[in-house]
Design a protein around this motif. Sequence first.
Motif, PDB file in Angstrom:
ATOM      1  N   PRO A 213      -0.909  -4.104   1.499  1.00  0.00           N
ATOM      2  CA  PRO A 213       0.327  -4.679   2.018  1.00  0.00           C
ATOM      3  C   PRO A 213       0.701  -4.089   3.376  1.00  0.00           C
ATOM      4  O   PRO A 213       0.403  -2.928   3.667  1.00  0.00           O
ATOM      5  N   SER A 214       1.342  -4.928   4.178  1.00  0.00           N
ATOM      6  CA  SER A 214       1.876  -4.460   5.457  1.00  0.00           C
ATOM      7  C   SER A 214       3.263  -5.051   5.636  1.00  0.00           C
ATOM      8  O   SER A 214       3.627  -6.029   4.988  1.00  0.00           O
ATOM      9  N   GLN A 215       4.028  -4.429   6.514  1.00  0.00           N
ATOM     10  CA  GLN A 215       5.323  -4.990   6.877  1.00  0.00           C
ATOM     11  C   GLN A 215       5.520  -4.782   8.369  1.00  0.00           C
ATOM     12  O   GLN A 215       5.531  -3.650   8.859  1.00  0.00           O
TER      13      GLN A 215
ATOM     14  N   GLN B 243       7.522  -2.469  14.739  1.00  0.00           N
ATOM     15  CA  GLN B 243       7.214  -1.336  13.874  1.00  0.00           C
ATOM     16  C   GLN B 243       6.432  -1.911  12.701  1.00  0.00           C
ATOM     17  O   GLN B 243       6.898  -2.840  12.032  1.00  0.00           O
ATOM     18  N   ALA B 244       5.241  -1.384  12.487  1.00  0.00           N
ATOM     19  CA  ALA B 244       4.384  -1.930  11.433  1.00  0.00           C
ATOM     20  C   ALA B 244       3.941  -0.816  10.490  1.00  0.00           C
ATOM     21  O   ALA B 244       3.454   0.221  10.924  1.00  0.00           O
ATOM     22  N   ARG B 245       4.115  -1.076   9.216  1.00  0.00           N
ATOM     23  CA  ARG B 245       3.675  -0.141   8.177  1.00  0.00           C
ATOM     24  C   ARG B 245       2.531  -0.797   7.422  1.00  0.00           C
ATOM     25  O   ARG B 245       2.598  -1.962   7.048  1.00  0.00           O
ATOM     26  N   HIS B 246       1.478  -0.019   7.201  1.00  0.00           N
ATOM     27  CA  HIS B 246       0.274  -0.509   6.519  1.00  0.00           C
ATOM     28  C   HIS B 246      -0.031   0.427   5.358  1.00  0.00           C
ATOM     29  O   HIS B 246       0.051   1.644   5.495  1.00  0.00           O
ATOM     30  N   GLN B 247      -0.424  -0.166   4.236  1.00  0.00           N
ATOM     31  CA  GLN B 247      -0.737   0.620   3.048  1.00  0.00           C
ATOM     32  C   GLN B 247      -2.155   0.309   2.584  1.00  0.00           C
ATOM     33  O   GLN B 247      -2.659  -0.802   2.780  1.00  0.00           O
ATOM     34  N   ARG B 248      -2.776   1.284   1.955  1.00  0.00           N
ATOM     35  CA  ARG B 248      -4.126   1.105   1.428  1.00  0.00           C
ATOM     36  C   ARG B 248      -4.080   0.138   0.237  1.00  0.00           C
ATOM     37  O   ARG B 248      -3.131   0.155  -0.545  1.00  0.00           O
ATOM     38  N   PRO B 249      -5.074  -0.717   0.079  1.00  0.00           N
ATOM     39  CA  PRO B 249      -5.082  -1.645  -1.060  1.00  0.00           C
ATOM     40  C   PRO B 249      -5.049  -0.895  -2.395  1.00  0.00           C
ATOM     41  O   PRO B 249      -5.761   0.084  -2.575  1.00  0.00           O
ATOM     42  N   GLY B 250      -4.205  -1.347  -3.301  1.00  0.00           N
ATOM     43  CA  GLY B 250      -4.158  -0.795  -4.648  1.00  0.00           C
ATOM     44  C   GLY B 250      -3.619   0.623  -4.740  1.00  0.00           C
ATOM     45  O   GLY B 250      -3.790   1.263  -5.766  1.00  0.00           O
ATOM     46  N   ASP B 251      -2.984   1.121  -3.707  1.00  0.00           N
ATOM     47  CA  ASP B 251      -2.492   2.499  -3.697  1.00  0.00           C
ATOM     48  C   ASP B 251      -1.019   2.501  -3.299  1.00  0.00           C
ATOM     49  O   ASP B 251      -0.647   2.976  -2.233  1.00  0.00           O
ATOM     50  N   THR B 252      -0.169   1.966  -4.177  1.00  0.00           N
ATOM     51  CA  THR B 252       1.236   1.769  -3.838  1.00  0.00           C
ATOM     52  C   THR B 252       2.001   3.058  -3.575  1.00  0.00           C
ATOM     53  O   THR B 252       2.997   3.051  -2.866  1.00  0.00           O
ATOM     54  N   GLY B 253       1.552   4.167  -4.097  1.00  0.00           N
ATOM     55  CA  GLY B 253       2.234   5.432  -3.868  1.00  0.00           C
ATOM     56  C   GLY B 253       1.509   6.325  -2.878  1.00  0.00           C
ATOM     57  O   GLY B 253       1.927   7.455  -2.645  1.00  0.00           O
ATOM     58  N   GLY B 254       0.446   5.811  -2.293  1.00  0.00           N
ATOM     59  CA  GLY B 254      -0.380   6.635  -1.418  1.00  0.00           C
ATOM     60  C   GLY B 254       0.083   6.654   0.027  1.00  0.00           C
ATOM     61  O   GLY B 254       1.177   6.213   0.358  1.00  0.00           O
ATOM     62  N   PRO B 255      -0.779   7.173   0.878  1.00  0.00           N
ATOM     63  CA  PRO B 255      -0.429   7.316   2.292  1.00  0.00           C
ATOM     64  C   PRO B 255      -0.277   5.955   2.977  1.00  0.00           C
ATOM     65  O   PRO B 255      -0.749   4.933   2.482  1.00  0.00           O
ATOM     66  N   VAL B 256       0.385   5.985   4.127  1.00  0.00           N
ATOM     67  CA  VAL B 256       0.589   4.789   4.932  1.00  0.00           C
ATOM     68  C   VAL B 256       0.163   5.091   6.362  1.00  0.00           C
ATOM     69  O   VAL B 256      -0.036   6.249   6.747  1.00  0.00           O
ATOM     70  N   PHE B 257       0.017   4.036   7.143  1.00  0.00           N
ATOM     71  CA  PHE B 257      -0.226   4.164   8.575  1.00  0.00           C
ATOM     72  C   PHE B 257       0.824   3.332   9.288  1.00  0.00           C
ATOM     73  O   PHE B 257       0.987   2.143   8.999  1.00  0.00           O
ATOM     74  N   ASP B 258       1.565   3.970  10.187  1.00  0.00           N
ATOM     75  CA  ASP B 258       2.627   3.307  10.938  1.00  0.00           C
ATOM     76  C   ASP B 258       2.257   3.210  12.405  1.00  0.00           C
ATOM     77  O   ASP B 258       1.696   4.156  12.978  1.00  0.00           O
TER      78      ASP B 258
END
Length: 157
Positions: free
Chosen positions: A76-78, A102-117
Amino acid sequence: MRKEPATLHETIAELQAERAIREGLARFARVLDTKQWHALADVFAADLTFDYGLGEHSGIAALEANMRRFLDVCGPSQHLIGSITVDVAPGSLTATSRAYVQARHQRPGDTGGPVFDTNGEYIDRWTFRPEGWRITRRDALWQTNSGDAAIIWSGAN
């Protein structure tokens, strides 16, 4: 030389252009976050040129490839677009917008894991075409990145 005041018709046309451009930017964020690549043509002209910080490119197919190389590998991204300014040229057929992103990116299947902004600015040139307002030139200026870059860079060429 004194500038003549705009007529009511000119003011309405400028406001309509500004609204369409703001809606186009909002649409773009949703296209990215839902990965509806076919809908890029709802915002961009087929003959656009762009630079996302990786060099000059042109065409909607190149834009789609650029988006997919990063967003198809992440979960997911926003994308949040704000602080928008729009300058509509006299005659209301061209405009320039500047907007923070401002964009936030998350690893697939890792809802509580690290993000990249990523944080930066889009500078867009718009042209009114028969299909409506479309971006004909985009420059993305990135100011900050934080987090796990592998979330969007894994698999990118």
